[in-house]
Design an enzyme around this catalytic site. Structure first.
Site, mmCIF file in Angstrom:
data_model
loop_
_atom_site.group_PDB
_atom_site.id
_atom_site.type_symbol
_atom_site.label_atom_id
_atom_site.label_comp_id
_atom_site.label_asym_id
_atom_site.label_seq_id
_atom_site.Cartn_x
_atom_site.Cartn_y
_atom_site.Cartn_z
ATOM 1 N N GLN B 123 24.172 6.827 37.919
ATOM 2 C CA GLN B 123 24.887 5.947 37.006
ATOM 3 C C GLN B 123 24.715 6.478 35.588
ATOM 4 O O GLN B 123 23.600 6.503 35.072
ATOM 5 C CB GLN B 123 24.290 4.548 37.163
ATOM 6 C CG GLN B 123 24.724 3.542 36.145
ATOM 7 C CD GLN B 123 23.845 2.301 36.226
ATOM 8 O OE1 GLN B 123 23.382 1.906 37.293
ATOM 9 N NE2 GLN B 123 23.601 1.679 35.089
ATOM 10 N N GLY B 124 25.800 6.949 34.974
ATOM 11 C CA GLY B 124 25.706 7.548 33.642
ATOM 12 C C GLY B 124 26.045 6.556 32.545
ATOM 13 O O GLY B 124 27.207 6.390 32.187
ATOM 14 N N SER B 126 23.232 5.379 29.642
ATOM 15 C CA SER B 126 22.500 5.614 28.395
ATOM 16 C C SER B 126 22.786 6.997 27.821
ATOM 17 O O SER B 126 23.051 7.948 28.555
ATOM 18 C CB SER B 126 20.994 5.493 28.630
ATOM 19 O OG SER B 126 20.663 4.180 28.990
ATOM 20 N N SER B 158 18.942 8.220 36.486
ATOM 21 C CA SER B 158 18.088 8.283 37.676
ATOM 22 C C SER B 158 18.782 9.033 38.794
ATOM 23 O O SER B 158 19.973 8.810 39.035
ATOM 24 C CB SER B 158 17.754 6.876 38.179
ATOM 25 O OG SER B 158 17.058 6.162 37.199
ATOM 26 N N GLU B 241 21.742 -5.585 38.424
ATOM 27 C CA GLU B 241 20.655 -4.617 38.346
ATOM 28 C C GLU B 241 19.389 -5.227 37.776
ATOM 29 O O GLU B 241 18.307 -4.703 37.934
ATOM 30 C CB GLU B 241 21.093 -3.435 37.471
ATOM 31 C CG GLU B 241 20.253 -2.189 37.683
ATOM 32 C CD GLU B 241 20.470 -1.154 36.601
ATOM 33 O OE1 GLU B 241 21.135 -1.442 35.597
ATOM 34 O OE2 GLU B 241 19.942 -0.049 36.774
#
Lengths: 342, 376
Positions: B123-124, B126, B158, B241
């Protein structure tokens, strides 16, 4: 799994809240410590309390009661805390439940349910639990009560209110025996004792929840309207961070209350008591912390007699201490969990 | 009020327990992210769990889920933790975003691989200049004739080192203000122009990476939802999340607590009265957390989680950081001299108040959105 109040419980909360607010509006903390109205309800107010069925709520039907679940009683008591109700409803509920667990005769319990016999529970001098005898005991939340029973069934008249932190509730010493009101009691079975204990702790958690949520709501309201530096103080991050942590504490306490109240009737007594100790330990710490924060968020006005902030903090500290604070329950839980071979 | 399992949940739980009893030993060994073998073992475990029907069970059956409530996701997390199994794949929030917003064609292309765990996702979100202030992100996706060209840099991504696809939050509408200019793209990680660089954390963990995008082409069909909808999708994902149940945290905290209690009982971890009391105090908090999580899950099955997930994360953080602090103190000198796993776990707990929205940002969300305090 159904976690939360059902429509009937929500209706009970609403109706209880309305009466609690009305009762609270008739009580006056005056202009200072020497000017506080008695916590004892007027005859008219007591009649309304009885009419609402509050003293009868938890007693079983064969004892003249309504046989309500612990969750229902918790719903009521949260509202008593929310409005800092002075009348000794919690003391009455605790004493009635104790007498029922000790096998009091139906006519005694019926008189309590009907509001004719006004009783208070006897706690030990450390306020840690029910007193083993009247000797050195304290009649807790006893404003307007006429009698307190020791576990041997002996009836005791009650003295004048002692100086107390909580201005909304009275503590008195048992005095002269009233032998013609003695009743027959027996020692409770271990299971009954545990369930009684779990019920009482749960009520204190409910009162703490109502008290802390009232304090937080009022502090947030104050922070929204009070301006400094040309802005509401509630727009400052330092203030927001305190209030946000307090809401976390309030919501976690509500979750603890829901479990503890459900457990009183649904789980085996030892498990119910363990849950109630856990909830009481949590609520004692978080309830006082939130009420302290409310004093801080009110600023100088929160330190005045005029502000309700001290009333909430006084009530929370009293709830916290009564039937054991977080340290008392943590010590028991530590023994349960950490003793070799446990 | 009823905190006990309904018959359906009890049956589901029993089925999962039976499956774990039979299959866990086959897959549990060597799972981790510290080596290529560990990563391969992790993916094997995820695929086995998916094939047995225990991944993203809350997704609609149309997309490969089982259409169960979020409660069942929590049951999966609880039972895996209780069995000492590795965690399930952390893809629930991505799966819900794709299922709820992507086109039918995109869903058909990517959901089977995501839910079957045959493809690994990251998941892109930040960026170096956009942490707590996520809407400030500057990775751009410039529209071309047949799609977009992506340029920029992501960080704290991550599992990016092993990911096949990335759900990328990027700026497609440079003339729009902040969050209104963002969109969500599915990016294949083997596209030319993508460079990944591993980040080693303070505790030695190697699950994070930086990802660089240099003129990376992305087809128009990989847009999730519509242009400019990225912020809304991101918010939707974050609510899934933040809850501790989503992260499988409470069960694992329970294991850490139980191990500490066992250590004290057996005398392996000497504890004076102060330490015993602190351990009892954090056990109280952990128990209340688990009750609170149960309540949140039930609330969530009937209403949008909204900002209440921030309350759950704040509460989890309180409990987790205190728990690891107490466990560290129980270990005493062994924490600073000796095998470093306990100290590394303590270090990792410090991240709980940083990732997924810092403690300070979560409090701001609670203060402004739930308490209604005015914005500064």
């Amino acid at each position: 799994m159904q976690i939360g109040l059902d429509p009937e419980q929500r209706a009970l909360g609403k109706a209880s809240g309305a009466l609690a607010a009305d009762l609270a509006s008739g009580w006056d903390r005056g202009r200072g410590p020497s000017d506080v109205a008695s916590a004892a309800p007027s005859d008219a107010d007591w009649a309304r309390i009885v009419e609402a069925g509050w003293p009868a709520l938890r007693l079983r039907e064969e004892n003249g009661g309504l046989g309500a679940a612990a969750v229902d009683v918790a719903v009521l008591v949260e509202q008593l805390g929310r409005h800092s109700v002075a009348a000794p409803v919690i003391g009455t509920l605790v004493a009635a439940e104790q007498l029922q667990a000790l096998g009091a005769p139906a006519e005694t319990l019926e008189a309590i349910a009907a509001g004719e016999l006004r009783v208070a529970p006897l706690l030990d001098a450390g306020l840690l639990g029910f007193a083993p005898s009247a000797e050195g005991a304290l009649a807790w939340d006893s404003a307007g009560a006429t009698l307190a029973y020791a576990p041997d069934g002996s009836a005791h008249a009650l003295g004048e209110p002692l100086p107390t932190a909580d201005v909304t509730r009275s503590v008195r010493r048992p005095g002269a025996r009233v032998t013609d009101r003695d009743t027959a009691l027996r020692p409770p079975a271990g299971d009954d004792r545990d369930r009684l204990h779990a019920f009482v702790l749960t009520l204190l958690v409910a009162d703490l929840l109502g008290t802390m949520s009232a304090a937080l709501d009022a502090a947030v309201e104050h922070a929204t309207t009070r301006t400094q530096f040309g802005r509401p103080i509630g727009s400052f991050q330092a203030v927001q961070q305190i209030a946000a942590e307090d809401l976390v504490s309030v919501e976690a306490t509500r979750s603890a209350l829901y479990f503890s109240a459900w457990a009183v009737d649904a789980l085996p007594p030892a498990e119910a008591l363990r849950a109630a100790r856990t909830a009481k330990a949590f609520a004692s710490r978080s309830g006082v912390a939130v009420c302290q924060d409310a004093v801080q968020l009110f600023g100088g006005i929160g330190m005045t007699w005029e502000s309700p902030a001290h009333v909430w903090l006084r009530r929370a500290q009293t709830d916290r201490t009564s039937f054991g604070d977080e340290h008392a329950h943590q010590a028991v839980l530590a023994d349960l969990d950490l003793a070799p071979g446990a | 009020m009823d905190f006990s399992d309904s018959p359906d949940v009890a049956e589901f739980r029993a089925g999962l327990r039976a499956w774990l009893g039979e299959h866990l030993a086959t897959y549990a060994d060597g799972v981790g992210y510290d080596s290529a073998e560990g990563v391969a073992a992790t993916h094997r475990w995820h695929r086995a769990l998916a094939a047995a029907g225990y991944v993203t069970v809350s997704l609609d059956p149309e997309y490969g889920g089982r259409g169960l409530s979020d409660l069942y996701e929590a049951v999966v997390n609880e039972e895996l933790a209780a069995a000492g199994a590795p965690p399930p794949p952390p893809i629930g929030h991505i799966a819900h975003a794709v299922a709820d917003f992507a086109s039918a064609d995109l869903k058909a292309r990517v959901l089977p691989g995501l839910l079957g765990c045959t493809e690994s996702w990251c998941q892109g979100f930040s960026e170096p200049g956009a942490g707590s202030d996520l809407a400030a992100l500057s990775t751009t996706a410039t529209a071309t004739d047949d799609g977009f060209v992506v340029n920029g840099q992501k960080i704290w991504t991550s599992w990016a080192m092993w990911a096949d696809r990335c759900l990328l939050l990027c700026r497609t509408e440079p003339d729009q203000a902040r969050h209104r200019g963002l969109s969500m793209l599915v990016v294949d990680m083997d596209t030319p122009g993508i460079t990944r660089r591993e980040i080693t954390l303070a505790n030695g963990s190697r699950e994070f990476a930086e990802v660089f995008f240099d003129d990376v082409p992305v087809p128009a069909a990989n847009l999730v939802g519509e242009r400019g909808q990225g912020w809304r999708i991101a918010q939707h994902m974050l609510t899934y999340e933040r809850g501790p149940a989503d992260m499988g945290w409470t069960g694992r905290l329970g294991n850490v607590l139980a191990a500490a209690q066992e250590g004290v009982r057996s005398g392996r971890l000497p504890a004076d009265d102060v330490l015993r009391r602190r351990l009892a105090a954090v056990a109280v908090d952990a128990q209340v957390l688990s009750w609170h999580v149960a309540r949140s899950l039930v609330d969530r099955s009937s209403a949008d989680p909204g900002s209440s997930g921030s309350i759950d994360k704040l509460l989890t953080t309180r409990v987790e950081q205190e728990l690891y602090a107490v466990v560290g103190d129980l270990n005493g000198a062994a924490q600073v001299v000796g095998e470093q796993r306990p100290f590394n776990e303590y270090l990792w707990a410090r991240a709980q108040s940083i990732y997924g929205g810092t403690q300070q940002i979560q409090r701001q969300i609670v203060a402004q959105r739930l308490l209604g305090l005015p914005r500064g």
